[in-house]
Design a protein around this motif. Structure first.
Motif, PDB file in Angstrom:
ATOM      1  N   HIS A 250       0.808  -1.218   0.000  1.00  0.00           N
ATOM      2  CA  HIS A 250       0.000   0.000   0.000  1.00  0.00           C
ATOM      3  C   HIS A 250       0.844   1.271   0.000  1.00  0.00           C
ATOM      4  O   HIS A 250       0.331   2.346  -0.277  1.00  0.00           O
TER       5      HIS A 250
ATOM      6  N   ARG B 152      -6.099   2.119   1.552  1.00  0.00           N
ATOM      7  CA  ARG B 152      -5.829   0.822   2.177  1.00  0.00           C
ATOM      8  C   ARG B 152      -7.050   0.334   2.927  1.00  0.00           C
ATOM      9  O   ARG B 152      -7.403  -0.845   2.857  1.00  0.00           O
TER      10      ARG B 152
ATOM     11  N   LEU C 253      -3.387   7.431   1.163  1.00  0.00           N
ATOM     12  CA  LEU C 253      -3.011   6.019   1.168  1.00  0.00           C
ATOM     13  C   LEU C 253      -3.721   5.234   2.273  1.00  0.00           C
ATOM     14  O   LEU C 253      -4.101   4.078   2.068  1.00  0.00           O
TER      15      LEU C 253
ATOM     16  N   VAL D  60       2.146   2.760   2.580  1.00  0.00           N
ATOM     17  CA  VAL D  60       1.959   3.573   3.779  1.00  0.00           C
ATOM     18  C   VAL D  60       3.264   3.702   4.570  1.00  0.00           C
ATOM     19  O   VAL D  60       3.602   4.793   5.037  1.00  0.00           O
TER      20      VAL D  60
END
Length: 83
Positions: free
Chosen positions: A22, A78, A74, A24
């Motif tokens: 993702h 997610r 993000l 992150v």
């Protein structure tokens, strides 16, 4: 007998999962570094202005803002993918 082309073995991709699919963690780390840079530039602003580098503070602040915005986006993406 000569061959016009050599026999090449097929390329195989190892079945390895992405560390952070993702993004992150990477964006979070970059944002944290920009926050640290912003704080250091703010603390050292008189010295930076003395050598003509006062603009570093605004650059670090913009990097922090972009990083925070990207981190929020993000995290939302997610959350949607995990549902």
């Amino acid at each position: 007998m000569s061959h016009d082309h050599e026999h090449q073995l097929p390329t195989l991709q190892a079945p390895v999962k992405a560390l952070d699919p993702h993004g992150v963690q990477v964006v979070g780390l970059g944002t944290a570094l920009f926050v640290i840079g912003t704080l250091i530039c703010w603390w050292q602003l008189p010295a930076l202005e003395g050598i003509g580098r006062g603009w570093w503070l605004s650059s670090a602040a913009v990097g922090t803002g972009i990083g925070l915005l990207a981190l929020v986006v993000l995290l939302i993406l997610r959350r949607r993918r995990l549902r």
